[in-house]
Design a protein around this motif. Structure first.
Motif, PDB file in Angstrom:
ATOM      1  N   THR A  34       0.833  -1.203   0.000  1.00  0.00           N
ATOM      2  CA  THR A  34       0.000   0.000   0.000  1.00  0.00           C
ATOM      3  C   THR A  34       0.863   1.246   0.000  1.00  0.00           C
ATOM      4  N   LYS A  35       1.943   1.244   0.787  1.00  0.00           N
ATOM      5  CA  LYS A  35       2.858   2.367   0.833  1.00  0.00           C
ATOM      6  C   LYS A  35       3.477   2.609  -0.538  1.00  0.00           C
ATOM      7  N   GLY A  36       3.858   1.532  -1.206  1.00  0.00           N
ATOM      8  CA  GLY A  36       4.428   1.653  -2.541  1.00  0.00           C
ATOM      9  C   GLY A  36       3.444   2.237  -3.522  1.00  0.00           C
ATOM     10  N   ASP A  37       2.173   1.812  -3.423  1.00  0.00           N
ATOM     11  CA  ASP A  37       1.135   2.342  -4.311  1.00  0.00           C
ATOM     12  C   ASP A  37       0.972   3.836  -4.132  1.00  0.00           C
ATOM     13  N   ILE A  38       1.040   4.309  -2.878  1.00  0.00           N
ATOM     14  CA  ILE A  38       0.882   5.738  -2.614  1.00  0.00           C
ATOM     15  C   ILE A  38       2.047   6.512  -3.212  1.00  0.00           C
ATOM     16  N   HIS A  39       3.267   5.983  -3.100  1.00  0.00           N
ATOM     17  CA  HIS A  39       4.430   6.622  -3.714  1.00  0.00           C
ATOM     18  C   HIS A  39       4.228   6.752  -5.219  1.00  0.00           C
TER      19      HIS A  39
END
Length: 241
Positions: A34-39
């Motif tokens: 999820t963190k990667g998607d936000i980046h």
């Protein structure tokens, strides 16, 4: 106020906004995917805001007329007018190799591991086959265009080396083999870099983002339009053996 100082101030504010967004993504979301998607989504939003509408910008998998495909790519800049996405399946977007102008890997920081990883993602795209056919126009037939070099890069918020892109460690770990070469990149804190004929140009200031965007625009401008795709080559995939 001097006009260039005013404009530079605006550019600084844009960079601060993205830095805040990426920092919030890193500190407020624990689940790694999820963190990667936000980046990725934050960078995609910036590119959509600043690149001309002629460019499509999305996550995706790049494919060719032989059925080969790349790794999942964080950001694909492609031609949506003449060579649109071929299909969307289970959330994955598939883009013909002929349509691709540039690809980027989004990571939290610049370091040896991530630079090498971005280089391998570049290889997975550049190794694909791209077709090219002639185009009939009112002025006559334009012969097939040689496919351009696909721009490959890396984007991040931070940099593991204190001296940023100007450190010797960055130079040593930047992929240089042809298919893995990273042409351009931006670390909001560590600086931006771009590969030119005379070598790697580097920039470090509080406007790293805008420097990156302007140099990316220049590179995209130099490519012109993508080669005309041979749709029959893709149709051949459907033939019964």
């Amino acid at each position: 106020m001097n006009n260039d100082k005013w404009l530079k101030g605006v550019f600084k504010d844009v960079q601060k906004g993205l830095e805040h967004e990426l920092h919030r993504a890193s500190s407020g979301v624990e689940h790694a995917p999820t963190k990667g998607d936000i980046h990725e989504d934050s960078w995609i939003e910036v590119l959509r805001n600043y690149l001309p509408n002629r460019y499509g910008i999305n996550k995706g998998i790049v494919i060719d007329s032989k059925g080969n495909k790349s790794d999942q790519i964080d950001i694909v800049i492609f031609d949506p007018q003449y060579t649109p996405m071929l299909l969307i399946q289970q959330g994955h977007k598939y883009i013909p190799a002929e349509a691709v102008y540039a690809v980027f890997e989004c990571k939290p920081t610049f370091n040896k591991e991530y630079l090498e990883y971005a280089g391998e993602k570049s290889r997975s795209v550049r190794s694909l086959i791209r077709t090219s056919v002639s185009i009939a126009t009112a002025s006559g037939t334009i012969p097939p265009k040689t496919p351009h070099n696909i721009i490959c890069g890396i984007l991040a918020a931070k940099c593991d080396w204190a001296e940023g892109v100007k450190s010797e460690s960055f130079n040593k770990n930047l992929p240089t083999t042809t298919n893995c070469l990273l042409d351009i990149g931006c670390s909001l804190e560590g600086g931006a870099f771009v590969s030119e004929n005379k070598g790697i140009e580097k920039h470090q200031s509080d406007t790293n983002l805008m420097y990156f965007l302007f140099t990316l625009l220049a590179k995209l401008q130099s490519l012109g339009t993508v080669a005309a795709i041979d749709w029959k080559a893709y149709a051949n995939i459907l033939r019964e053996s």
